[in-house]
Design an enzyme around this catalytic site. Structure first.
Site, short mmCIF file in Angstrom:
data_model
loop_
_atom_site.label_atom_id
_atom_site.label_comp_id
_atom_site.label_asym_id
_atom_site.label_seq_id
_atom_site.Cartn_x
_atom_site.Cartn_y
_atom_site.Cartn_z
N ARG A 1 -4.37 -3.46 -9.68
CA ARG A 1 -5.09 -4.20 -10.72
C ARG A 1 -4.45 -3.96 -12.09
O ARG A 1 -4.37 -4.87 -12.92
CB ARG A 1 -6.58 -3.81 -10.72
CG ARG A 1 -7.32 -4.41 -9.51
CD ARG A 1 -8.80 -4.16 -9.54
NE ARG A 1 -9.17 -2.76 -9.39
CZ ARG A 1 -9.25 -2.11 -8.23
NH1 ARG A 1 -8.98 -2.74 -7.09
NH2 ARG A 1 -9.61 -0.85 -8.19
N HIS B 1 0.84 -1.21 0.00
CA HIS B 1 0.00 0.00 0.00
C HIS B 1 0.88 1.26 0.00
O HIS B 1 0.79 2.10 0.90
CB HIS B 1 -0.91 -0.02 1.24
CG HIS B 1 -2.23 0.62 1.02
ND1 HIS B 1 -3.28 -0.04 0.41
CD2 HIS B 1 -2.70 1.84 1.33
CE1 HIS B 1 -4.32 0.76 0.37
NE2 HIS B 1 -4.00 1.91 0.91
N GLY C 1 -5.24 5.23 -4.62
CA GLY C 1 -5.02 4.60 -5.91
C GLY C 1 -4.26 3.29 -5.87
O GLY C 1 -3.85 2.79 -6.92
N GLY D 1 -5.36 0.19 -5.08
CA GLY D 1 -6.12 -0.89 -5.70
C GLY D 1 -6.13 -0.78 -7.21
O GLY D 1 -5.90 -1.76 -7.92
N TYR E 1 -13.43 -10.46 -3.90
CA TYR E 1 -12.09 -9.94 -4.20
C TYR E 1 -11.43 -9.40 -2.93
O TYR E 1 -10.28 -9.74 -2.62
CB TYR E 1 -12.23 -8.87 -5.28
CG TYR E 1 -11.05 -7.94 -5.46
CD1 TYR E 1 -9.85 -8.40 -6.00
CD2 TYR E 1 -11.17 -6.59 -5.14
CE1 TYR E 1 -8.79 -7.52 -6.20
CE2 TYR E 1 -10.12 -5.72 -5.34
CZ TYR E 1 -8.93 -6.19 -5.87
OH TYR E 1 -7.89 -5.32 -6.06
N TYR E 2 -12.16 -8.58 -2.16
CA TYR E 2 -11.61 -8.04 -0.92
C TYR E 2 -11.29 -9.15 0.08
O TYR E 2 -10.28 -9.10 0.77
CB TYR E 2 -12.58 -7.03 -0.28
CG TYR E 2 -12.69 -5.72 -1.02
CD1 TYR E 2 -11.62 -5.17 -1.72
CD2 TYR E 2 -13.89 -5.02 -1.02
CE1 TYR E 2 -11.75 -3.97 -2.39
CE2 TYR E 2 -14.02 -3.82 -1.69
CZ TYR E 2 -12.95 -3.29 -2.38
OH TYR E 2 -13.07 -2.10 -3.04
#
Length: 171
Positions: A111, A100, A105, A107, A136-137
């Site tokens: 992706r 992180h 931004g 995530g 997904y989470y």
């Protein structure tokens, strides 16, 4: 490097180079362009918590070290064929979002990195639909807590099969 290739009458983009930390920052800059130019491509300088997650992300003082380690893992995975391309893409995404590195931004960037790796390996990009968001989470959180990427890999593989089936249907 991205080349456009004409294949059976279709123009296809082919990603030919592996990911780098500089490219990650550039991708993030593009994502935040026009939204938050001060933070675009800049690592966060404060600690954060992911709402709803059961695990912690990298403290801000360790971001550069953890990203360097991520790049070593990624390079080694590619050079030593440590897993299928879909596995590498899913794990890359999970490891990145668990670092992180940016305030916003992560995530979206993660992706795109996953899809970058899928495309580099000759696969189609995948899209996580709104209906799949909770799954997904949960898969990301499970990976972050247990260092077990199976749920996310299975999800990405399933999404890839779906993307390939749609592509073949169009052909």
């Amino acid at each position: 490097m991205i080349f456009r290739v004409l294949t059976k009458g279709y123009i296809t983009s082919v990603v030919t180079r592996p990911l780098t930390e500089c490219l990650i920052r550039n991708i993030h800059s593009l994502i935040l362009k026009g939204i938050d130019t001060d933070q675009a491509g800049a690592y966060r300088r404060q600690d954060v918590v992911i709402t709803g997650a059961s695990h912690s992300v990298t403290p801000h003082l360790k971001i550069a070290d953890d990203l360097e380690e991520l790049m070593r893992w990624y390079t080694s995975a590619l050079e030593n064929n440590k897993g299928h391309s879909i596995e590498i893409a899913a794990i890359l995404h999970s490891k990145f979002v668990n670092i992180h590195p940016f305030l916003d931004g992560n995530g979206r960037t993660g992706r795109l990195l996953m899809n970058f790796e899928l495309m580099r390996a000759g696969y189609l990009p995948v899209i996580i639909q709104v209906d799949d968001r909770q799954k997904y989470y949960e898969a990301l959180d499970h990976a972050g807590v247990n260092n077990d990427y199976t749920m996310l890999i299975d999800m990405v593989a399933s999404l890839e099969v779906g993307a390939l089936e749609k592509y073949l249907e169009l052909l």
